[in-house]
Design a protein around this motif. Structure first.
Motif, PDB file in Angstrom:
ATOM      1  N   VAL A 186       0.845  -1.199   0.000  1.00  0.00           N
ATOM      2  CA  VAL A 186       0.000   0.000   0.000  1.00  0.00           C
ATOM      3  C   VAL A 186       0.877   1.245   0.000  1.00  0.00           C
ATOM      4  CG1 VAL A 186      -1.631   1.338   1.401  1.00  0.00           C
ATOM      5  CG2 VAL A 186      -2.018  -1.102   1.022  1.00  0.00           C
ATOM      6  N   THR A 187       1.973   1.208   0.747  1.00  0.00           N
ATOM      7  CA  THR A 187       2.891   2.351   0.791  1.00  0.00           C
ATOM      8  C   THR A 187       3.561   2.564  -0.569  1.00  0.00           C
ATOM      9  OG1 THR A 187       3.318   1.919   3.126  1.00  0.00           O
ATOM     10  CG2 THR A 187       4.887   3.326   1.979  1.00  0.00           C
ATOM     11  N   GLU A 188       3.916   1.460  -1.239  1.00  0.00           N
ATOM     12  CA  GLU A 188       4.581   1.570  -2.539  1.00  0.00           C
ATOM     13  C   GLU A 188       3.621   2.006  -3.646  1.00  0.00           C
ATOM     14  OE1 GLU A 188       6.318  -2.243  -3.278  1.00  0.00           O
ATOM     15  OE2 GLU A 188       7.853  -2.012  -1.741  1.00  0.00           O
ATOM     16  N   HIS A 189       2.370   1.576  -3.583  1.00  0.00           N
ATOM     17  CA  HIS A 189       1.394   1.863  -4.643  1.00  0.00           C
ATOM     18  C   HIS A 189       0.076   2.354  -4.036  1.00  0.00           C
ATOM     19  CE1 HIS A 189       4.080  -0.357  -7.293  1.00  0.00           C
ATOM     20  NE2 HIS A 189       4.074  -1.362  -6.426  1.00  0.00           N
ATOM     21  N   PRO A 190       0.057   3.595  -3.518  1.00  0.00           N
ATOM     22  CA  PRO A 190      -1.147   4.074  -2.828  1.00  0.00           C
ATOM     23  C   PRO A 190      -2.359   4.234  -3.754  1.00  0.00           C
ATOM     24  CG  PRO A 190       0.473   5.831  -2.998  1.00  0.00           C
ATOM     25  CD  PRO A 190       1.127   4.585  -3.475  1.00  0.00           C
ATOM     26  N   MET A 191      -2.166   4.728  -4.961  1.00  0.00           N
ATOM     27  CA  MET A 191      -3.294   4.951  -5.858  1.00  0.00           C
ATOM     28  C   MET A 191      -3.897   3.626  -6.301  1.00  0.00           C
ATOM     29  SD  MET A 191      -5.057   7.249  -6.801  1.00  0.00           S
ATOM     30  CE  MET A 191      -5.544   8.498  -7.879  1.00  0.00           C
ATOM     31  N   GLN A 192      -3.055   2.681  -6.662  1.00  0.00           N
ATOM     32  CA  GLN A 192      -3.530   1.358  -7.069  1.00  0.00           C
ATOM     33  C   GLN A 192      -4.290   0.691  -5.907  1.00  0.00           C
ATOM     34  OE1 GLN A 192      -0.376  -1.325  -8.103  1.00  0.00           O
ATOM     35  NE2 GLN A 192      -1.764  -2.819  -9.013  1.00  0.00           N
ATOM     36  N   SER A 193      -3.781   0.835  -4.696  1.00  0.00           N
ATOM     37  CA  SER A 193      -4.432   0.249  -3.525  1.00  0.00           C
ATOM     38  C   SER A 193      -5.802   0.878  -3.293  1.00  0.00           C
ATOM     39  CB  SER A 193      -3.567   0.439  -2.281  1.00  0.00           C
ATOM     40  OG  SER A 193      -2.314  -0.173  -2.457  1.00  0.00           O
ATOM     41  N   LEU A 194      -5.873   2.202  -3.481  1.00  0.00           N
ATOM     42  CA  LEU A 194      -7.142   2.910  -3.310  1.00  0.00           C
ATOM     43  C   LEU A 194      -8.166   2.436  -4.337  1.00  0.00           C
ATOM     44  CD1 LEU A 194      -8.734   5.146  -1.873  1.00  0.00           C
ATOM     45  CD2 LEU A 194      -7.823   6.739  -3.553  1.00  0.00           C
ATOM     46  N   LEU A 195      -7.748   2.294  -5.584  1.00  0.00           N
ATOM     47  CA  LEU A 195      -8.667   1.832  -6.628  1.00  0.00           C
ATOM     48  C   LEU A 195      -9.125   0.392  -6.383  1.00  0.00           C
ATOM     49  CD1 LEU A 195      -6.964   3.400  -9.769  1.00  0.00           C
ATOM     50  CD2 LEU A 195      -9.077   4.132  -8.648  1.00  0.00           C
ATOM     51  N   ILE A 196      -8.226  -0.446  -5.929  1.00  0.00           N
ATOM     52  CA  ILE A 196      -8.597  -1.835  -5.621  1.00  0.00           C
ATOM     53  C   ILE A 196      -9.596  -1.866  -4.468  1.00  0.00           C
ATOM     54  CG2 ILE A 196      -7.733  -4.021  -4.679  1.00  0.00           C
ATOM     55  CD1 ILE A 196      -5.179  -3.540  -6.332  1.00  0.00           C
ATOM     56  N   ALA A 197      -9.354  -1.077  -3.430  1.00  0.00           N
ATOM     57  CA  ALA A 197     -10.267  -1.035  -2.284  1.00  0.00           C
ATOM     58  C   ALA A 197     -11.643  -0.531  -2.707  1.00  0.00           C
ATOM     59  CB  ALA A 197      -9.682  -0.162  -1.181  1.00  0.00           C
ATOM     60  N   ALA A 198     -11.670   0.501  -3.565  1.00  0.00           N
ATOM     61  CA  ALA A 198     -12.949   1.035  -4.047  1.00  0.00           C
ATOM     62  C   ALA A 198     -13.684  -0.013  -4.880  1.00  0.00           C
ATOM     63  CB  ALA A 198     -12.715   2.305  -4.858  1.00  0.00           C
ATOM     64  N   GLY A 199     -12.962  -0.704  -5.729  1.00  0.00           N
ATOM     65  CA  GLY A 199     -13.581  -1.756  -6.537  1.00  0.00           C
ATOM     66  C   GLY A 199     -14.153  -2.867  -5.682  1.00  0.00           C
ATOM     67  N   LEU A 200     -13.408  -3.275  -4.682  1.00  0.00           N
ATOM     68  CA  LEU A 200     -13.916  -4.313  -3.776  1.00  0.00           C
ATOM     69  C   LEU A 200     -15.129  -3.821  -2.993  1.00  0.00           C
ATOM     70  CD1 LEU A 200     -10.595  -5.852  -2.426  1.00  0.00           C
ATOM     71  CD2 LEU A 200     -12.206  -6.878  -4.026  1.00  0.00           C
ATOM     72  N   GLY A 201     -15.127  -2.549  -2.634  1.00  0.00           N
ATOM     73  CA  GLY A 201     -16.284  -1.976  -1.937  1.00  0.00           C
ATOM     74  C   GLY A 201     -17.528  -1.987  -2.809  1.00  0.00           C
ATOM     75  N   PHE A 202     -17.374  -1.587  -4.072  1.00  0.00           N
ATOM     76  CA  PHE A 202     -18.520  -1.618  -4.990  1.00  0.00           C
ATOM     77  C   PHE A 202     -19.011  -3.045  -5.204  1.00  0.00           C
ATOM     78  CE2 PHE A 202     -16.964   2.596  -6.570  1.00  0.00           C
ATOM     79  CZ  PHE A 202     -18.119   3.297  -6.268  1.00  0.00           C
ATOM     80  N   LEU A 203     -18.097  -3.964  -5.334  1.00  0.00           N
ATOM     81  CA  LEU A 203     -18.469  -5.371  -5.509  1.00  0.00           C
ATOM     82  C   LEU A 203     -19.217  -5.898  -4.280  1.00  0.00           C
ATOM     83  CD1 LEU A 203     -18.312  -7.975  -7.190  1.00  0.00           C
ATOM     84  CD2 LEU A 203     -16.127  -8.444  -6.063  1.00  0.00           C
ATOM     85  N   ALA A 204     -18.721  -5.578  -3.108  1.00  0.00           N
ATOM     86  CA  ALA A 204     -19.388  -6.022  -1.880  1.00  0.00           C
ATOM     87  C   ALA A 204     -20.785  -5.416  -1.772  1.00  0.00           C
ATOM     88  CB  ALA A 204     -18.543  -5.646  -0.667  1.00  0.00           C
ATOM     89  N   ALA A 205     -20.908  -4.130  -2.100  1.00  0.00           N
ATOM     90  CA  ALA A 205     -22.222  -3.483  -2.049  1.00  0.00           C
ATOM     91  C   ALA A 205     -23.178  -4.115  -3.050  1.00  0.00           C
ATOM     92  CB  ALA A 205     -22.070  -1.980  -2.333  1.00  0.00           C
ATOM     93  N   TYR A 206     -22.683  -4.434  -4.207  1.00  0.00           N
ATOM     94  CA  TYR A 206     -23.526  -5.074  -5.231  1.00  0.00           C
ATOM     95  C   TYR A 206     -24.013  -6.434  -4.750  1.00  0.00           C
ATOM     96  CZ  TYR A 206     -24.851  -7.323  -9.607  1.00  0.00           C
ATOM     97  OH  TYR A 206     -25.531  -8.006 -10.570  1.00  0.00           O
ATOM     98  N   LEU A 207     -23.116  -7.201  -4.175  1.00  0.00           N
ATOM     99  CA  LEU A 207     -23.485  -8.549  -3.706  1.00  0.00           C
ATOM    100  C   LEU A 207     -24.434  -8.498  -2.521  1.00  0.00           C
ATOM    101  CD1 LEU A 207     -20.052 -10.385  -4.008  1.00  0.00           C
ATOM    102  CD2 LEU A 207     -22.047 -10.629  -5.490  1.00  0.00           C
ATOM    103  N   VAL A 208     -24.269  -7.503  -1.646  1.00  0.00           N
ATOM    104  CA  VAL A 208     -25.154  -7.369  -0.471  1.00  0.00           C
ATOM    105  C   VAL A 208     -26.561  -6.990  -0.917  1.00  0.00           C
ATOM    106  CG1 VAL A 208     -25.567  -5.981   1.588  1.00  0.00           C
ATOM    107  CG2 VAL A 208     -23.295  -6.895   1.145  1.00  0.00           C
ATOM    108  N   ARG A 209     -26.667  -6.142  -1.926  1.00  0.00           N
ATOM    109  CA  ARG A 209     -27.994  -5.726  -2.415  1.00  0.00           C
ATOM    110  C   ARG A 209     -28.772  -6.842  -3.061  1.00  0.00           C
ATOM    111  NH1 ARG A 209     -26.909  -0.715  -5.883  1.00  0.00           N
ATOM    112  NH2 ARG A 209     -24.893  -0.465  -4.938  1.00  0.00           N
TER     113      ARG A 209
END
Length: 106
Positions: A82-105
């Motif tokens: 995460v320290t080496e690639h903060p932007m990539q980590s942020l995008l991955i976390a956001a993608g996983l969040g959207f996926l989790a929200a989609y599956l919960v709905r």
């Protein structure tokens, strides 16, 4: 024009013998598997019976320590990435969040 016969061919004695041989082999394999299961069960009972409660507790504590060490190592690896690639980590976390929200709905 000869008439075609719709009769099924009668099995020969060789086919019966082969079928009987196969059935006998399958029965023997089933017996072997049952015997193996009994042997493994007896081995497991002997193994558990030979360990004292203190030994069992000690091995469980050792396993827990190994798991903690492994999780700590994984945590450090994730922090480093995460320290080496903060932007990539942020995008991955956001993608996983959207996926989790989609599956919960659903």
């Amino acid at each position: 024009m000869p008439a075609s016969s719709s009769r099924k061919a009668e099995p020969t004695n060789n086919q019966h013998d082969v079928g009987d041989d196969i059935a006998a082999e399958i029965a023997q394999i089933k017996n072997d598997i049952a015997s193996l299961g009994k042997s493994l069960s007896a081995f497991g009972k002997d193994r558990i019976g030979s360990q004292s409660t203190a030994e069992t507790l000690e091995s469980a504590q050792q396993a827990l320590k190994e798991i903690r060490d492994e999780m700590t190592s994984i945590e450090h690896d994730i922090e480093r990435k995460v320290t080496e690639h903060p932007m990539q980590s942020l995008l991955i976390a956001a993608g996983l969040g959207f996926l989790a929200a989609y599956l919960v709905r659903r």
